[in-house]
Enzyme design. Structure first.
Site, short mmCIF file in Angstrom:
data_model
loop_
_atom_site.label_atom_id
_atom_site.label_comp_id
_atom_site.label_asym_id
_atom_site.label_seq_id
_atom_site.Cartn_x
_atom_site.Cartn_y
_atom_site.Cartn_z
N SER A 57 1.31 -1.44 0.01
CA SER A 57 -0.17 0.11 -0.25
C SER A 57 0.57 1.37 0.40
CB SER A 57 -0.52 -0.52 0.95
OG SER A 57 -1.59 1.65 1.54
N LYS A 97 1.26 -3.90 6.80
CA LYS A 97 2.15 -3.26 5.04
C LYS A 97 3.30 -3.88 5.01
CE LYS A 97 -1.72 -5.08 3.61
NZ LYS A 97 -2.25 -6.11 2.74
N ASN A 140 -14.03 4.95 3.18
CA ASN A 140 -12.92 6.10 2.18
C ASN A 140 -13.98 6.95 1.15
OD1 ASN A 140 -11.86 2.73 2.07
ND2 ASN A 140 -10.41 4.20 2.02
N ARG A 196 -9.40 14.40 9.15
CA ARG A 196 -9.54 13.20 9.69
C ARG A 196 -8.00 13.31 10.48
NH1 ARG A 196 -11.18 8.51 5.80
NH2 ARG A 196 -8.84 9.37 4.88
N TYR A 241 -2.04 -0.37 10.38
CA TYR A 241 -2.38 -1.33 9.27
C TYR A 241 -0.92 -1.25 8.89
CZ TYR A 241 -3.71 -1.53 4.64
OH TYR A 241 -3.96 -1.66 3.62
N PHE A 301 -13.45 16.14 4.45
CA PHE A 301 -13.40 16.21 5.74
C PHE A 301 -11.46 17.95 5.72
CE2 PHE A 301 -13.15 11.53 6.55
CZ PHE A 301 -14.20 11.52 7.53
P1 NAD Z 1 -11.18 -6.87 1.33
O1 NAD Z 1 -11.54 -6.73 2.64
O2 NAD Z 1 -12.03 -6.78 -0.09
O3 NAD Z 1 -11.02 -7.70 1.06
C1 NAD Z 1 -10.10 -8.23 1.57
C2 NAD Z 1 -10.42 -10.26 1.90
O4 NAD Z 1 -9.68 -10.47 2.40
C3 NAD Z 1 -11.80 -10.32 2.67
O5 NAD Z 1 -12.67 -11.25 0.73
C4 NAD Z 1 -11.88 -10.38 4.20
O6 NAD Z 1 -12.47 -11.74 4.24
C5 NAD Z 1 -10.15 -11.68 3.88
N1 NAD Z 1 -9.19 -11.70 4.49
C6 NAD Z 1 -9.30 -11.57 5.28
N2 NAD Z 1 -8.56 -11.19 7.03
C7 NAD Z 1 -8.38 -12.70 6.35
C8 NAD Z 1 -7.96 -13.91 7.11
N3 NAD Z 1 -6.67 -14.03 8.56
N4 NAD Z 1 -8.32 -15.34 6.52
C9 NAD Z 1 -8.63 -15.40 5.23
N5 NAD Z 1 -9.57 -13.98 4.51
C10 NAD Z 1 -8.90 -13.35 5.01
O7 NAD Z 1 -9.80 -5.52 1.20
P2 NAD Z 1 -9.41 -5.47 -0.73
O8 NAD Z 1 -9.93 -3.59 -0.92
O9 NAD Z 1 -9.66 -5.31 -1.35
O10 NAD Z 1 -8.21 -4.95 -0.64
C11 NAD Z 1 -7.03 -6.23 -0.43
C12 NAD Z 1 -5.99 -5.99 0.04
O11 NAD Z 1 -5.29 -4.86 -0.95
C13 NAD Z 1 -5.17 -5.96 1.05
O12 NAD Z 1 -4.68 -6.52 1.41
C14 NAD Z 1 -5.49 -4.46 1.75
O13 NAD Z 1 -4.76 -4.18 3.16
C15 NAD Z 1 -4.44 -4.18 0.37
N6 NAD Z 1 -5.14 -2.33 0.00
C16 NAD Z 1 -6.11 -2.04 -0.18
C17 NAD Z 1 -6.58 -0.76 -0.66
C18 NAD Z 1 -7.97 -0.27 -0.66
O14 NAD Z 1 -7.75 0.92 -0.39
N7 NAD Z 1 -9.15 -1.06 -0.84
C19 NAD Z 1 -5.14 -0.50 -0.99
C20 NAD Z 1 -3.44 -0.74 -0.62
C21 NAD Z 1 -3.78 -1.81 -0.28
C1 WQD Z 2 -9.48 9.80 0.16
C2 WQD Z 2 -9.34 11.68 0.15
C3 WQD Z 2 -9.91 12.25 2.97
C4 WQD Z 2 -13.80 9.84 3.19
C5 WQD Z 2 -6.47 5.04 2.68
C6 WQD Z 2 -5.95 4.35 3.02
C7 WQD Z 2 -4.75 3.74 2.66
C8 WQD Z 2 -5.28 3.16 1.45
C9 WQD Z 2 -6.31 3.73 1.04
C10 WQD Z 2 -5.16 0.41 2.32
C11 WQD Z 2 -8.96 12.41 1.47
C12 WQD Z 2 -11.08 12.49 1.87
C13 WQD Z 2 -12.20 10.79 2.54
C14 WQD Z 2 -14.53 10.44 3.28
C15 WQD Z 2 -13.26 12.80 2.91
N1 WQD Z 2 -5.60 1.83 1.90
N2 WQD Z 2 -12.10 11.98 2.40
N3 WQD Z 2 -14.20 12.25 3.49
O1 WQD Z 2 -7.27 7.91 3.13
O2 WQD Z 2 -6.45 8.41 0.53
O3 WQD Z 2 -6.21 5.91 1.68
O4 WQD Z 2 -7.56 3.96 1.81
O5 WQD Z 2 -3.56 0.52 2.28
O6 WQD Z 2 -4.20 3.18 3.51
O7 WQD Z 2 -5.43 4.90 4.69
O8 WQD Z 2 -8.63 7.51 1.10
O9 WQD Z 2 -10.65 7.56 0.43
O10 WQD Z 2 -10.24 7.19 2.89
O11 WQD Z 2 -9.50 9.50 1.47
O12 WQD Z 2 -12.94 14.28 2.95
O13 WQD Z 2 -16.13 10.70 3.88
O14 WQD Z 2 -11.04 11.69 0.93
O15 WQD Z 2 -9.15 13.21 4.12
O16 WQD Z 2 -8.37 13.10 1.45
P1 WQD Z 2 -6.97 7.42 1.88
P2 WQD Z 2 -9.95 7.53 1.68
#
Ligand code: NAD
Ligand code: WQD
Length: 356
Positions: free
Chosen positions: A133, A161, A211, A304, A157, A230
């Site tokens: 991430s 990672k 998000n 936030r 979190y 935010f």
């Molecule tokens: P998500 O929650 O939709 O998918 C994650 C999945 O993992 C879920 O289906 C959950 O049920 C499963 N899971 C969690 N813990 C588990 C366990 N112990 N055993 C088996 N299954 C388990 O999230 P996503 O948005 O699809 O994210 C996928 C990956 O990408 C994650 O590793 C997340 O940290 C990473 N990531 C997400 C974002 C984002 O903004 N969505 C950004 C950067 C990184």
């Molecule tokens: C985006 C922008 C908020 C919600 C997060 C995790 C990051 C990664 C991706 C996993 C920001 C603003 C948000 C709302 C708002 N996840 N906002 N009102 O914070 O960039 O990233 O998701 O790895 O680790 O931190 O994404 O979508 O929450 O926010 O104004 O209700 O929107 O302040 O500027 P973020 P986000």
């Protein structure tokens, strides 16, 4: 032990989740066979039914409801299937929640990944794509993150990672020059958004999304009253936070390219996966208004905790090395998100399934 078949599979952990399910679709479209493992803590198996529907499959995608904390079950699965690659999505991902319940995050993300790595090692599976991430980068005002930018994060979190990147790197080092040399790709995602263009698949974050874009979509469809912006005093062009949003189908494709890279014997690679373009919160709301054709109410609230001005990547390494560039525009993101939200106002919930 005789394997189920000589067919080689990609093991997709967390494959019913948002990014995992869209990646499963892309993998199948590109000729990979997959086995999905998920404990459904944050997803529904219905996402795979939708993949089957989109692709017109007359068979079910192999799915196992296994928690990665259950090593024995995981190991048994590795003994059953001929896995060549693992794509590891499974994790808990809510930054705010990780501050409140850090031990759960450390146990789930850290111990779950350790079990997976142990099972891979025990069963001689050497190829892994790991979902990392943008959150692993240390925030430095105004700079675009490159893969060699300083690291450092501020939430449990994020630390899971960063720590898992270190653990996998350490394991990789022990295999260099051996017969079982690993191929590892860390994909550092920026802000994944949008939905499959069919409107059949998308993000299903529950009642109150954390998000921005899932929240905006729920306001657009009338499930929530207004967007809370935010902070409007950031050092950005309109005062609201700027982020690097990437369409979920572009992100899914990056995983297919990563497997292609692994097949060439890539060693350890790290790539930013984003568009390289930043949009503010107000610009995102405006783009969504254009897609849905009506105003989206919002109020400006206080900042936030933990948020910063701008997070945008330098995508040039993925472009040069992985041949990855984004194909979907901001308009595509909003149109696809709106289509998904309209067709599935309650996500994958049961009541909604008869209508699609
Ligand atoms: P998500 O929650 O939709 O998918 C994650 C999945 O993992 C879920 O289906 C959950 O049920 C499963 N899971 C969690 N813990 C588990 C366990 N112990 N055993 C088996 N299954 C388990 O999230 P996503 O948005 O699809 O994210 C996928 C990956 O990408 C994650 O590793 C997340 O940290 C990473 N990531 C997400 C974002 C984002 O903004 N969505 C950004 C950067 C990184
Ligand atoms: C985006 C922008 C908020 C919600 C997060 C995790 C990051 C990664 C991706 C996993 C920001 C603003 C948000 C709302 C708002 N996840 N906002 N009102 O914070 O960039 O990233 O998701 O790895 O680790 O931190 O994404 O979508 O929450 O926010 O104004 O209700 O929107 O302040 O500027 P973020 P986000």
């Amino acid at each position: 032990m005789v394997k189920q078949s000589e067919q080689s599979y990609v093991l997709v952990t967390g494959g019913t989740g948002y990014i995992g399910s869209h990646t499963v679709l892309s993998l199948l479209e590109n000729g990979y066979m997959v086995v999905v493992v998920d404990n459904l803590v944050n997803s529904e198996v219905e996402s795979l039914r939708r993949v089957e529907k989109i692709l017109g499959l007359d068979w079910e995608i192999p799915f196992y409801n296994i928690d990665l904390l259950e090593y024995e079950k995981l190991d048994a699965l590795f003994k059953k299937y001929n896995f060549h690659h693992v794509i590891h999505f499974a994790a808990l991902k809510a930054v705010g929640e990780s501050v409140e319940i850090p031990l759960r995050y450390y146990e789930n993300n850290f111990c779950g990944t350790l079990n997976l790595l142990k099972a891979m090692q025990a069963n001689m599976v050497n190829n892994i794509v790991f979902s990392s991430s943008a959150t692993v980068y240390k925030y430095i005002d105004g700079s675009r993150f490159k893969e060699d930018s300083p690291l450092g994060c501020t939430s449990p979190y994020g630390r899971t990672k960063l720590f898992m990147e270190s653990v996998i790197t350490d394991l990789y080092q022990t295999t260099v020059g051996t017969e079982s040399e690993m191929n590892v790709v860390f994909l550092r995602y920026f802000n994944p958004v949008g939905a499959h263009p069919s409107g059949l698949m998308g993000e299903d974050p529950g009642q109150l999304p954390n998000n921005l874009m899932p929240y905006v979509a729920k306001v657009a469809v009338g499930k929530l009253d207004k967007v809370h912006v935010f902070g409007s005093d950031y050092d950005t062009r309109d005062g609201t936070g700027v982020r690097d949003y990437i369409h979920i189908m572009d992100l899914a494709r990056a995983h297919v390219y990563s497997l292609d890279k692994i097949k060439q014997g890539c060693g350890l690679r790290i790539y930013n996966i984003g568009s390289g373009c930043g949009y503010s919160v107000l610009e995102m709301i405006k783009a969504m208004e254009n897609a849905c054709g009506h105003k989206i109410p919002f109020v400006v609230d206080k900042r936030r905790a933990g948020d910063v001005d701008t997070i945008v990547c330098d995508p040039s390494l993925a472009e040069a090395d992985l041949k990855f560039t984004v194909q979907y525009t901001l308009d595509d993101i909003c149109k696809d998100l709106w289509r998904w939200q309209q067709l599935n106002p309650d996500g994958y919930s049961k009541e909604n399934r008869d209508h699609v």
